[in-house]
Design an enzyme around this catalytic site. Structure first.
Site, PDB file in Angstrom:
ATOM      1  N   SER A 170       0.481   8.790  -9.940  1.00 48.75           N
ATOM      2  CA  SER A 170       0.641   8.183  -8.619  1.00 48.75           C
ATOM      3  C   SER A 170      -0.653   8.253  -7.812  1.00 48.75           C
ATOM      4  O   SER A 170      -1.677   7.732  -8.226  1.00 48.75           O
ATOM      5  CB  SER A 170       1.804   8.869  -7.895  1.00 48.75           C
ATOM      6  OG  SER A 170       2.158   8.197  -6.721  1.00 48.75           O
ATOM      7  N   ASP A 223      -0.866   2.733  -3.807  1.00 45.66           N
ATOM      8  CA  ASP A 223      -1.477   3.865  -4.496  1.00 45.66           C
ATOM      9  C   ASP A 223      -1.614   3.542  -5.979  1.00 45.66           C
ATOM     10  O   ASP A 223      -1.383   2.410  -6.400  1.00 45.66           O
ATOM     11  CB  ASP A 223      -0.676   5.146  -4.254  1.00 45.66           C
ATOM     12  CG  ASP A 223       0.748   5.050  -4.768  1.00 45.66           C
ATOM     13  OD1 ASP A 223       1.232   3.920  -4.981  1.00 45.66           O
ATOM     14  OD2 ASP A 223       1.396   6.100  -4.960  1.00 45.66           O
ATOM     15  N   ASP A 237       0.061   4.002  -8.716  1.00 50.06           N
ATOM     16  CA  ASP A 237       1.152   3.378  -9.472  1.00 50.06           C
ATOM     17  C   ASP A 237       1.937   2.393  -8.633  1.00 50.06           C
ATOM     18  O   ASP A 237       2.979   1.895  -9.065  1.00 50.06           O
ATOM     19  CB  ASP A 237       2.068   4.440 -10.081  1.00 50.06           C
ATOM     20  CG  ASP A 237       2.922   5.163  -9.052  1.00 50.06           C
ATOM     21  OD1 ASP A 237       2.508   5.228  -7.869  1.00 50.06           O
ATOM     22  OD2 ASP A 237       3.997   5.672  -9.408  1.00 50.06           O
ATOM     23  N   ASP A 280       3.879   2.490  -6.058  1.00 49.13           N
ATOM     24  CA  ASP A 280       5.250   2.687  -5.579  1.00 49.13           C
ATOM     25  C   ASP A 280       5.281   2.986  -4.089  1.00 49.13           C
ATOM     26  O   ASP A 280       6.348   3.199  -3.515  1.00 49.13           O
ATOM     27  CB  ASP A 280       5.979   3.781  -6.373  1.00 49.13           C
ATOM     28  CG  ASP A 280       5.408   5.171  -6.169  1.00 49.13           C
ATOM     29  OD1 ASP A 280       4.303   5.295  -5.579  1.00 49.13           O
ATOM     30  OD2 ASP A 280       6.054   6.141  -6.604  1.00 49.13           O
TER      31      ASP A 280
END
Length: 449
Positions: free
Chosen positions: A105, A242, A244, A246
């Site tokens: 992340s 960010d 990833d 999400d």
């Protein structure tokens, strides 16, 4: 294992340090065993989909995960570089029995992580994670011959996820110029494609990942480049995801930050106007700004609070059937469209609100006024005694009485470290800082190790 391997968002740590290829393989074998025992497959063998972000370590971890799954008799589809919510979407859309995301992340590049998703694209609950941990390293009967899993690539993953995102909008975004900071991460290809496909003029920055530069001075944890780019290009709005993708934060045309609370407020009113805000309720964590609660109360929207962590927001949303929830950090969950936080979906829905209302981002964000908020991390203390020390409780009560309805105090022990987080909201930044400093001093004095 002395401590739980799974944290609040999968297994995460230094790649090739804590998170080795051996650990990734063992985790995947254990996950396959738990999966196989659940049975009820539509195919001869269970099916897993695997996606990753752009970290260089993702290559060897992907190989280890695939080896573990296939050796345990699970077929694998390789999705390539794809955001976490994209993997969740395709886990559901392809009828997969398991989804695996390789990402840390917003963490720095040297870290990586493994997240498992159950059928339908949902994050695993605690019981399933404990089951996987319990099965690691056990003796097992290995499939041989034709019973081992097959591995293949799925080249249309980006195209299909982008199409899903575009389909969530109903009004073209023509005329809106937007800067998208892709954080050199998993959204570098699908992000600009989805926003442009919905009609916006897109200026992508930090969209040339090299495996080493993910989150490096960019993305939702470093908004300064986005602020500068929005002003430079005369854009209407900017969004930063960010590594990833999400989570998502925004800046308005003047470069002012629009945080997750403000984004949730914008979307709550939009959904309510369309009759899609289930029970006229939005779910947030205890860290959500009191200004958000005040704005929602004025609009007649109920606010439910959970512990910190998007998984707890998700659990409450699923348990009660709510349609919107999220965190101040930019995790926004819209359950009509996604099973997890989705930064690109969030950006598209905010852009659609701008297109529908003809309002600027600044005007939309003005629906709430943020109370000044100060957070102090007190280290080297016994976090387990936060709720039991009488003198600390008395100090908190005195400060709360002084603030009255104009602010609030929250003491939150870390889940993993000897740290207590002191959060204070007050009418002015100076007052919030003064209260936080006083309470931090009491924490140090009373809970010192």
């Amino acid at each position: 294992m002395a401590e739980r391997l799974f944290g609040t968002d999968g297994v995460r740590g230094l790649a090739n340090g804590l998170l080795t290829a051996e650990l990734a393989l063992d985790l995947s074998v254990a996950a396959a065993h738990v999966l196989v025992e659940r049975g009820d497959f539509e195919r001869p063998r269970p099916l897993a989909v695997v996606g990753r972000d752009t970290r260089v370590s993702g290559h060897f971890l992907e190989a280890a995960v695939v080896a573990g799954l296939a050796s345990a008799g699970v077929d694998v589809l390789l999705l390539g570089v794809l955001p976490t919510p994209g993997v969740a979407h395709l886990t559901s859309a392809l009828g997969a029995d398991l989804g695996v995301v390789l990402s840390a992340s917003h963490n720095p590049m040297p870290d990586n992580g493994i997240k498992f998703l159950s059928r339908g694209g949902h994050k695993l609950d605690d019981a399933l994670e404990r089951s996987i941990e319990a099965r690691m390293g056990e003796a097992w009967q290995r499939p041989v011959g034709g019973d081992v899993g097959r591995v293949s690539t799925y080249p249309s993953a980006v195209e299909e996820y982008a199409a899903h995102l575009i389909a969530t909008t109903t009004k073209p975004l023509a005329g809106l110029r937007v800067v998208l900071d892709c954080a050199e991460g998993a959204a570098f290809e699908v992000g600009p494609r989805a926003l442009a496909g919905a009609g916006a003029e897109v200026i992508a920055i930090h969209s040339s990942p090299d495996g080493l530069n993910i989150n490096l001075g960019c993305g939702s944890t470093h908004l300064e480049p986005l602020q500068a780019a929005v002003r430079e290009h005369g854009a209407d709005v900017g969004f930063a995801v960010d590594g990833d993708a999400d989570r998502c934060l925004a800046v308005d045309a003047d470069g002012n930050v629009v945080d997750g609370d403000q984004i949730l407020a914008i979307l709550a009113l939009a959904l309510r106007e369309r009759g899609q805000l289930a029970s006229d309720t939005v779910v947030v964590t205890v860290m959500s700004n009191q200004g958000f609660a005040a704005a929602m109360a004025e609009a007649g929207v109920t606010v439910e609070r959970t512990a910190v962590g998007d998984r707890y927001v998700l659990e409450e949303m699923r348990r009660s059937g709510f349609a919107l929830g999220g965190e101040q950090s930019g995790h926004v969950i819209m359950s009509d469209y996604a099973t997890t936080g989705d930064g690109l979906l969030t950006a598209l829905q905010v852009l659609e609100r701008m297109a529908v209302t003809g309002s600027s981002m600044a005007d939309l964000a003005a629906v709430m006024t943020r109370l000044p908020q100060v957070l102090v991390n007190v280290t080297g203390v016994d976090r387990t005694r936060v709720g039991s020390d009488a003198d600390l409780a008395a100090a908190v009560a005195r400060e709360e009485a002084e603030l009255g309805t104009t602010g609030r105090v929250l003491l939150r022990p870390s889940g993993t470290e000897p740290v207590v987080r002191v959060m204070v909201e007050a009418p002015t930044p100076d007052r919030a800082a003064a209260v936080a400093d006083r309470l931090a001093g009491v924490v140090r004095e009373r809970l010192a190790l």
